[in-house]
Structure formats: C-alpha cells, structure tokens
Design a protein around this motif. Sequence first.
Motif, mmCIF file in Angstrom:
data_model
loop_
_atom_site.group_PDB
_atom_site.id
_atom_site.type_symbol
_atom_site.label_atom_id
_atom_site.label_comp_id
_atom_site.label_asym_id
_atom_site.label_seq_id
_atom_site.Cartn_x
_atom_site.Cartn_y
_atom_site.Cartn_z
ATOM 1 N N UNK A 1 71.127 112.896 90.873
ATOM 2 C CA UNK A 1 70.566 112.547 89.414
ATOM 3 C C UNK A 1 70.323 111.220 89.166
ATOM 4 N N UNK A 2 70.787 110.234 89.872
ATOM 5 C CA UNK A 2 70.626 108.758 89.523
ATOM 6 C C UNK A 2 69.136 108.456 89.792
ATOM 7 N N UNK A 3 68.372 107.746 89.083
ATOM 8 C CA UNK A 3 69.026 107.370 87.742
ATOM 9 C C UNK A 3 68.426 108.083 86.567
ATOM 10 N N UNK A 4 68.098 109.514 86.848
ATOM 11 C CA UNK A 4 67.556 110.185 85.806
ATOM 12 C C UNK A 4 68.593 110.774 84.936
ATOM 13 N N UNK A 5 69.776 111.105 85.313
ATOM 14 C CA UNK A 5 70.708 111.351 84.639
ATOM 15 C C UNK A 5 72.102 110.631 85.030
ATOM 16 N N UNK A 6 72.942 110.349 83.895
ATOM 17 C CA UNK A 6 74.066 109.405 84.123
ATOM 18 C C UNK A 6 75.037 109.638 83.102
ATOM 19 N N UNK A 7 76.455 109.533 83.097
ATOM 20 C CA UNK A 7 77.154 109.334 82.034
ATOM 21 C C UNK A 7 77.698 107.787 81.477
ATOM 22 N N UNK A 8 76.821 106.932 82.293
ATOM 23 C CA UNK A 8 76.802 105.495 81.723
ATOM 24 C C UNK A 8 75.519 104.885 81.016
ATOM 25 N N UNK A 9 75.786 103.880 81.068
ATOM 26 C CA UNK A 9 74.562 102.899 80.233
ATOM 27 C C UNK A 9 74.084 101.894 81.256
ATOM 28 N N UNK A 10 73.134 101.333 81.131
ATOM 29 C CA UNK A 10 72.517 100.257 81.771
ATOM 30 C C UNK A 10 73.497 98.994 81.330
ATOM 31 N N UNK A 11 73.711 97.933 82.219
ATOM 32 C CA UNK A 11 74.205 96.756 81.470
ATOM 33 C C UNK A 11 74.163 96.046 80.347
ATOM 34 N N UNK A 12 72.556 96.244 80.218
ATOM 35 C CA UNK A 12 72.129 95.961 78.913
ATOM 36 C C UNK A 12 72.813 96.389 77.725
ATOM 37 N N UNK A 13 73.060 97.851 77.867
ATOM 38 C CA UNK A 13 73.457 98.775 76.744
ATOM 39 C C UNK A 13 72.478 99.624 76.747
ATOM 40 N N UNK A 14 71.412 99.688 77.055
ATOM 41 C CA UNK A 14 70.256 100.434 77.151
ATOM 42 C C UNK A 14 70.638 101.847 77.853
ATOM 43 N N UNK A 15 70.249 103.054 77.117
ATOM 44 C CA UNK A 15 70.539 104.408 77.884
ATOM 45 C C UNK A 15 69.887 104.661 79.420
ATOM 46 N N UNK A 16 70.471 105.384 80.128
ATOM 47 C CA UNK A 16 69.814 105.542 81.370
ATOM 48 C C UNK A 16 69.138 106.952 81.283
ATOM 49 N N UNK A 17 67.838 106.903 81.886
ATOM 50 C CA UNK A 17 67.305 108.152 82.058
ATOM 51 C C UNK A 17 67.058 108.850 80.883
ATOM 52 N N UNK A 18 67.251 110.232 81.172
ATOM 53 C CA UNK A 18 66.996 111.232 80.194
ATOM 54 C C UNK A 18 68.295 112.024 79.535
ATOM 55 N N UNK A 19 69.505 111.384 79.759
ATOM 56 C CA UNK A 19 70.755 111.900 79.281
ATOM 57 C C UNK A 19 71.630 112.132 80.364
ATOM 58 N N UNK A 20 72.773 112.827 80.260
ATOM 59 C CA UNK A 20 73.944 113.149 80.926
ATOM 60 C C UNK A 20 73.603 114.282 82.059
ATOM 61 N N UNK A 21 72.719 115.111 81.603
ATOM 62 C CA UNK A 21 72.363 116.630 82.312
ATOM 63 C C UNK A 21 70.967 116.851 82.168
ATOM 64 N N UNK A 22 70.694 117.399 83.135
ATOM 65 C CA UNK A 22 68.925 118.003 83.024
ATOM 66 C C UNK A 22 69.015 118.958 84.411
ATOM 67 N N UNK A 23 67.977 119.875 84.148
ATOM 68 C CA UNK A 23 67.770 120.946 85.167
ATOM 69 C C UNK A 23 67.076 120.271 86.375
ATOM 70 N N UNK A 24 68.014 120.784 87.498
ATOM 71 C CA UNK A 24 67.429 120.129 88.835
ATOM 72 C C UNK A 24 68.412 119.183 89.345
ATOM 73 N N UNK A 25 69.291 118.545 88.492
ATOM 74 C CA UNK A 25 70.181 117.551 88.837
ATOM 75 C C UNK A 25 71.723 118.024 88.841
ATOM 76 N N UNK A 26 72.625 118.011 90.011
ATOM 77 C CA UNK A 26 73.909 118.147 89.905
ATOM 78 C C UNK A 26 74.757 117.371 88.902
#
Length: 388
Positions: free
Chosen positions: A267-292
């Motif tokens: 999933x990285x960087x499309x999904x993650x349970x964290x945020x960028x160091x800037x505080x911005x969101x990462x990718x499209x959320x914490x889960x998505x089809x096709x990513x474990x």
Amino acid sequence: MPKCEAAANPVRAIPSTALLGLALAMAAVPALAADRVATQSVEIEVTEIVGGLEHPWSVEALPDGAYLVTERPGRLRVVRDGTASAPVDGLPKLFVGGQGGLLDIALSPDFATSRKLYFTASVPGEGGQGTALFAARLSNDEKRLEAVERLFAMNRFTGTGQHFGSRIAIGADGTLFFGIGDRGEMDRAQDPQDHAGSILHLNPDGTPAAGNPFAGGSKGQPEIFSTGHRNPQGIVIDPAEGTLFTVEHGARGGDEINMPKAGSNYGWPMISYGKHYSGADIGIGSSAEGYEQPVHYWDPSIAPGAIDVYRGAMFPEWNGDFLVAALKYELLARIERDESGAITGEERLLEGAYGRLRDVKVAPDGAILLVTDEVDGQLLRISRAAAP
C-alpha cells in the motif's frame, strides 16, 4: 552452546593454599552487573555484554557462544568473552552517511562447517548509492572476510541517504529474503520495475528465487517478492510456522507489522495509518481494494528497528510473541499473540533505559540480544532473573 562434560580423571584433593589463591582471584574479577526488571509475567535481568560500539546495527550469535556485531560506520567485530575484536578486514567499499553504511548480517545455515555469512550494506555507484547484498566467509582466525561476493544490488542508485532497509531472513530452503526502503522517494514503492520499496527473494547465489511474481522480468523486476513497503528495517521467519513477517517505519504514525506474500502490495504510499511529517494526509486513506492490511500498526510511531518471534526455552510465557526493537521511544515492544496468531496485547519493556534499540535477536539458549544505536552503543543480553 556446548554442554559441559563430566571429567574423566579421578577427583584429587586441592591444597588449602591453592583454594585460598583461587578465592582471591575470583574476588578480584567483578561479575557482570545486571539490571533486574519486572515485566507483566516474569522478572528479567539485563546485562551488558560489551559497550563502546559505534552505532551497532546487527548482532548474530556464533555457534561457540561468541557474537558478530556490525557497526553502521563500516566495521564488523567479533565479541568474545566480553571484549570486542579489532575490526574484521575485507569489507567492500561502502557508502557511509545518513542511514547508510554496514547494515545487517546473517549466518548461513551451514555456518558451523562452511563459515559462510551474508550481509547488507549501502554502496556507492552510478547515480549515487543504493542497497546491496553480499556473501562472504569468516576466516578461521576471525580476522578477515574471505571470498567476498556481491550477490545483488538494487537497480537504481540515487543521492538520498535514507530508507536503505534491510535485514535478512533465511528460509528453510536456504533462500534469502530482505527488504529495501523507498529511498525517501515514496512513489518508487509502487513501481514493480524498481527494487525500492519492496521485499526481495533470492537464491543463495543471488539469482531470483522460484515463485516470485515477476519471473522473466517483463512486468516487474524478477527479484521482487512483494511491493508497497515504505522502509522495512526488520524481517523474520517464524521458526515454528515458517511465516514471513516484516516491521516497517511509517511516516508520522503508521509503523506496521506485515506478513508479506508473493505478489501482494502493502500500500505505501497509497494507503497508510499515518500522516506525512507536514501533517498532510497520505494517499487515499487507510484501506483500499488491491492493497493488503498490516497485521498490526502503531500510531504514534515507535520507529521500529527490528523484529523477531520468540521461540525459546527461557521465557515460555512469551512463546510465539513478536519482539520489536524501537528507536524513537527507546523500548522493546512485546506483542502478545494467542495460539491462533491473533494479536491480543502489547507490553513495552525497558522504555528509555538504554537508548535507541536497533536490533533484537533470540539467542540459541532463549535469551534475548539487543544492540543500542548510539555513539557509545552496547550489546545487551536479557535473561530470566533467578528467584530471590
């Protein structure tokens, strides 16, 4: 470690003067100091085996009870009887800077007879630097590496100094798994033609292992096993079940334990349970089809340095649990698992007591080995405390 054998010679009386001399000599040699620490289920002792190491990165227990330790600035040492050797000669030219240098070391399964070992490092090359895997033989006198061979190097070197990976796990069939981070350029982890951000699976000679998803190389690099990894600095194969696990750095939150499978995308960087160091969101959320999904994640991050699965006789209470060395909070995380493998809790040990914990290994006797990633780093041993 070798077992003691009973003496074959008959018992002889020892003169009292000799006994007095022996007692005085023993009194003159202080025992290694141990810190006694209470945990949820057992008391442990933490003993320094050796100090004075510069940013140690990895430890391996040798068959005779000594240890091999890598130092990130580019030194390999043998630790025997509480003393670190002079640096072992024969290392190849390395890139030392940022998070790079001499990294992991692993013993071949037949090391006791072949003296063969593997190690990873960052090396210089066209375009900058990148992660490479080597094989070598430790000389009989332990002073040099012989027959050093570069088995593999990632296919795109850059000038960045972070996210090199890269610990080694050896399968029951002798094949090698190790990880490479995204090298600080996150989109590389989603490119199957780029070794960055992936788990690699190789034969002992460095060729792609059977069962990799991109055999032939037309749709991806043939050495790649799985993709979508940010910076997998820990990897282990559970010796009881044969399951592969990694532990990986997230950004601001989102450190993960994963269970990589051939052809899967983590999933990285499309999904993650964290945020960028800037505080911005990462990718499209914490889960998505096709990513474990991860087996476990931390938010906030603990900055994991390594992972092992506890299988040993010394701490039967911890059988099957994950042990994760952490840098940011300077702790050893014990992740409890039930008989099905499901995670049921977490206990944080040694928090802030010894500095940044970089590696964790279960020793052959069931003790736990740690190294501290400090300028004055230590090799530590955790054992079961004797009853008061």
